[in-house]
Scaffold this motif. Structure first.
Motif, PDB file in Angstrom:
ATOM      1  N   TRP A 153       0.872  -1.251  -0.166  1.00  0.00           N
ATOM      2  CA  TRP A 153       0.342   0.101  -0.075  1.00  0.00           C
ATOM      3  C   TRP A 153       1.211   1.278  -0.249  1.00  0.00           C
ATOM      4  O   TRP A 153       0.517   2.734  -0.987  1.00  0.00           O
ATOM      5  N   MET A 154       2.296   0.788   0.358  1.00  0.00           N
ATOM      6  CA  MET A 154       3.107   2.490   0.509  1.00  0.00           C
ATOM      7  C   MET A 154       3.688   2.540  -0.488  1.00  0.00           C
ATOM      8  O   MET A 154       3.785   3.906  -1.467  1.00  0.00           O
ATOM      9  N   SER A 155       3.772   1.648  -1.483  1.00  0.00           N
ATOM     10  CA  SER A 155       4.168   1.434  -3.121  1.00  0.00           C
ATOM     11  C   SER A 155       3.371   2.059  -3.696  1.00  0.00           C
ATOM     12  O   SER A 155       3.387   2.349  -5.114  1.00  0.00           O
ATOM     13  N   ARG A 156       1.635   2.530  -3.682  1.00  0.00           N
ATOM     14  CA  ARG A 156       0.734   3.196  -4.438  1.00  0.00           C
ATOM     15  C   ARG A 156       0.666   4.146  -3.928  1.00  0.00           C
ATOM     16  O   ARG A 156      -0.564   4.599  -4.259  1.00  0.00           O
ATOM     17  N   GLY A 157       1.689   4.366  -2.679  1.00  0.00           N
ATOM     18  CA  GLY A 157       0.836   6.179  -2.633  1.00  0.00           C
ATOM     19  C   GLY A 157       0.667   6.394  -0.877  1.00  0.00           C
ATOM     20  O   GLY A 157       0.011   7.454  -1.154  1.00  0.00           O
ATOM     21  N   PHE A 158       0.520   4.910  -0.942  1.00  0.00           N
ATOM     22  CA  PHE A 158      -0.930   5.831   0.519  1.00  0.00           C
ATOM     23  C   PHE A 158       0.308   5.574   1.912  1.00  0.00           C
ATOM     24  O   PHE A 158       1.082   4.474   2.683  1.00  0.00           O
ATOM     25  N   THR A 159       1.415   6.363   1.909  1.00  0.00           N
ATOM     26  CA  THR A 159       2.214   6.601   2.995  1.00  0.00           C
ATOM     27  C   THR A 159       1.565   6.794   4.671  1.00  0.00           C
ATOM     28  O   THR A 159       2.485   7.201   5.593  1.00  0.00           O
ATOM     29  N   ASP A 160       0.323   7.545   5.068  1.00  0.00           N
ATOM     30  CA  ASP A 160       0.099   8.298   5.775  1.00  0.00           C
ATOM     31  C   ASP A 160      -0.484   6.670   6.663  1.00  0.00           C
ATOM     32  O   ASP A 160      -1.153   5.811   6.262  1.00  0.00           O
ATOM     33  N   PRO A 161       0.021   6.674   8.495  1.00  0.00           N
ATOM     34  CA  PRO A 161      -0.498   5.333   8.893  1.00  0.00           C
ATOM     35  C   PRO A 161      -2.264   4.978   8.458  1.00  0.00           C
ATOM     36  O   PRO A 161      -2.507   4.011   9.064  1.00  0.00           O
ATOM     37  N   ASP A 162      -2.700   6.394   9.010  1.00  0.00           N
ATOM     38  CA  ASP A 162      -4.301   6.620   8.903  1.00  0.00           C
ATOM     39  C   ASP A 162      -4.659   5.764   7.769  1.00  0.00           C
ATOM     40  O   ASP A 162      -6.139   4.800   7.197  1.00  0.00           O
ATOM     41  N   GLU A 163      -4.039   6.059   6.508  1.00  0.00           N
ATOM     42  CA  GLU A 163      -4.348   5.714   5.543  1.00  0.00           C
ATOM     43  C   GLU A 163      -4.509   4.252   5.247  1.00  0.00           C
ATOM     44  O   GLU A 163      -5.323   3.381   4.761  1.00  0.00           O
ATOM     45  N   ILE A 164      -3.185   4.240   5.503  1.00  0.00           N
ATOM     46  CA  ILE A 164      -2.899   2.508   5.841  1.00  0.00           C
ATOM     47  C   ILE A 164      -3.948   1.309   6.391  1.00  0.00           C
ATOM     48  O   ILE A 164      -4.439   0.289   6.178  1.00  0.00           O
ATOM     49  N   ALA A 165      -4.138   1.826   7.564  1.00  0.00           N
ATOM     50  CA  ALA A 165      -4.817   1.032   8.142  1.00  0.00           C
ATOM     51  C   ALA A 165      -6.185   0.935   7.924  1.00  0.00           C
ATOM     52  O   ALA A 165      -6.624   0.144   8.049  1.00  0.00           O
ATOM     53  N   GLU A 166      -7.116   2.073   7.221  1.00  0.00           N
ATOM     54  CA  GLU A 166      -8.089   1.523   6.467  1.00  0.00           C
ATOM     55  C   GLU A 166      -7.666   0.855   5.464  1.00  0.00           C
ATOM     56  O   GLU A 166      -8.927  -0.040   5.387  1.00  0.00           O
ATOM     57  N   LYS A 167      -6.966   0.763   4.588  1.00  0.00           N
ATOM     58  CA  LYS A 167      -6.936  -0.083   3.708  1.00  0.00           C
ATOM     59  C   LYS A 167      -6.543  -1.605   3.741  1.00  0.00           C
ATOM     60  O   LYS A 167      -7.129  -2.473   3.355  1.00  0.00           O
ATOM     61  N   VAL A 168      -6.049  -1.785   4.969  1.00  0.00           N
ATOM     62  CA  VAL A 168      -5.571  -2.748   5.364  1.00  0.00           C
ATOM     63  C   VAL A 168      -6.808  -3.663   6.717  1.00  0.00           C
ATOM     64  O   VAL A 168      -6.616  -4.470   6.945  1.00  0.00           O
ATOM     65  N   PHE A 169      -8.057  -2.774   7.180  1.00  0.00           N
ATOM     66  CA  PHE A 169      -8.717  -3.215   8.461  1.00  0.00           C
ATOM     67  C   PHE A 169      -7.761  -3.526   9.887  1.00  0.00           C
ATOM     68  O   PHE A 169      -7.976  -4.270  10.292  1.00  0.00           O
ATOM     69  N   ARG A 170      -6.687  -2.647  10.071  1.00  0.00           N
ATOM     70  CA  ARG A 170      -6.296  -2.604  11.113  1.00  0.00           C
ATOM     71  C   ARG A 170      -6.256  -0.809  11.772  1.00  0.00           C
ATOM     72  O   ARG A 170      -6.149  -0.013  10.929  1.00  0.00           O
ATOM     73  N   SER A 171      -5.681  -0.488  13.206  1.00  0.00           N
ATOM     74  CA  SER A 171      -5.911   0.408  13.159  1.00  0.00           C
ATOM     75  C   SER A 171      -4.726   0.805  13.500  1.00  0.00           C
ATOM     76  O   SER A 171      -3.912   0.644  12.490  1.00  0.00           O
ATOM     77  N   PRO A 172      -4.098   2.669  13.509  1.00  0.00           N
ATOM     78  CA  PRO A 172      -3.392   3.469  13.576  1.00  0.00           C
ATOM     79  C   PRO A 172      -2.281   2.941  14.147  1.00  0.00           C
ATOM     80  O   PRO A 172      -1.306   2.560  13.723  1.00  0.00           O
ATOM     81  N   HIS A 173      -2.812   2.984  15.757  1.00  0.00           N
ATOM     82  CA  HIS A 173      -1.054   2.277  16.237  1.00  0.00           C
ATOM     83  C   HIS A 173      -0.909   0.767  15.709  1.00  0.00           C
ATOM     84  O   HIS A 173       0.574   1.192  15.327  1.00  0.00           O
ATOM     85  N   THR A 174      -1.820   0.067  15.770  1.00  0.00           N
ATOM     86  CA  THR A 174      -0.616  -1.297  14.717  1.00  0.00           C
ATOM     87  C   THR A 174      -0.052  -0.841  13.093  1.00  0.00           C
ATOM     88  O   THR A 174       0.330  -1.661  13.297  1.00  0.00           O
ATOM     89  N   ILE A 175      -1.036  -0.466  12.731  1.00  0.00           N
ATOM     90  CA  ILE A 175       0.115   0.142  11.480  1.00  0.00           C
ATOM     91  C   ILE A 175       1.288   0.348  11.564  1.00  0.00           C
ATOM     92  O   ILE A 175       2.309   0.744  11.385  1.00  0.00           O
ATOM     93  N   ARG A 176       1.444   1.929  12.528  1.00  0.00           N
ATOM     94  CA  ARG A 176       3.000   2.399  13.444  1.00  0.00           C
ATOM     95  C   ARG A 176       3.536   1.208  13.709  1.00  0.00           C
ATOM     96  O   ARG A 176       5.007   1.501  13.468  1.00  0.00           O
ATOM     97  N   THR A 177       3.295   0.697  14.666  1.00  0.00           N
ATOM     98  CA  THR A 177       3.969  -0.178  15.306  1.00  0.00           C
ATOM     99  C   THR A 177       4.256  -1.720  13.686  1.00  0.00           C
ATOM    100  O   THR A 177       6.452  -1.988  13.555  1.00  0.00           O
ATOM    101  N   HIS A 178       3.856  -1.646  12.984  1.00  0.00           N
ATOM    102  CA  HIS A 178       4.262  -2.953  11.702  1.00  0.00           C
ATOM    103  C   HIS A 178       5.260  -1.789  11.518  1.00  0.00           C
ATOM    104  O   HIS A 178       6.423  -2.634  10.498  1.00  0.00           O
ATOM    105  N   LEU A 179       5.077  -0.294  10.960  1.00  0.00           N
ATOM    106  CA  LEU A 179       5.958   0.149  10.196  1.00  0.00           C
ATOM    107  C   LEU A 179       7.576   0.246  10.899  1.00  0.00           C
ATOM    108  O   LEU A 179       7.844   0.259  10.102  1.00  0.00           O
TER     109      LEU A 179
END
Length: 207
Positions: A153-179
């Motif tokens: 999803w980052m490769s598609r231009g979605f670099t904000d954790p909130d945006e990525i969270a919406e795409k992968v159905f996770r919380s923004p906090h979880t995405i920041r941990t993944h990052l």
């Protein structure tokens, strides 16, 4: 169902080669048994290289443990795992390059350039003979399927954790941990460094 989707080679007119995604899983490869078949001269494409399909959740791809590997937007996919595709994705399969489009006329119609500085192969010790200009695939072998999905999803231009969270159905906090985990595993310190590693080929996109 999602919109229609077609696989178009980047260097030939769609009249010469066109793959259509269907609800049933279709194997793409060089073998006679492949549903979507590439010409024999694509010697680095496996006989059963990857599967493509469409369902209510979108368009999908799975690498079938191919010899040369499969990349989407320069991200090497782990074998035998399903990854969601989006229209506009650029797919590399053993030196064959395809665009996923809603209209065959929307293809980039020309291949991205390659260099001889990297050898594709998903895991260490699984080298192939075809070259790829981009991040070495073994860098990504330690990433989980969810972490690879985040990078996609980052490769598609979605670099904000909130945006990525919406795409992968996770919380923004979880995405920041993944990052944080992704950066540590890949040896980078920022999203910019990661994208720079992935997108060195983007300059070839037509104006």
């Amino acid at each position: 169902m999602p919109s229609n989707a077609y696989l178009v080679m980047t260097n030939v007119p769609p009249q010469k080669w066109l793959g259509t995604l269907l609800e049933r899983r279709q194997v793409l490869g060089r073998g006679e048994e492949a549903d979507i078949r590439l010409a024999p001269e694509y010697t680095h494409v496996s006989r059963r290289h990857a599967e493509f399909w469409t369902n209510n959740d979108g368009h999908w791809i799975a690498d079938l443990d191919s010899t040369s590997g499969t990349r989407v937007n320069s991200v090497p996919l782990a074998p035998n795992q399903s990854f969601r595709l989006t229209l506009g994705d650029h797919i590399w399969l053993g030196a064959a390059e395809l665009d996923l489009v809603a209209d065959p006329d929307l293809s980039r119609r020309r291949p991205f350039p390659r260099s001889d500085d990297e050898t594709i192969g998903y895991g260490a010790g699984q080298d192939a003979t075809v070259k790829f200009s981009g991040a070495p695939a073994h860098y990504f072998a330690a990433l989980t399927q969810t972490e690879l999905d985040v990078v996609l999803w980052m490769s598609r231009g979605f670099t904000d954790p909130d945006e990525i969270a919406e795409k992968v159905f996770r919380s923004p906090h979880t995405i920041r941990t993944h990052l944080g985990t992704i950066f540590s595993k890949l040896g980078v310190h920022s999203r910019d460094q990661l994208l720079s590693c992935l997108l060195r080929r983007i300059s070839a996109t037509p104006e």
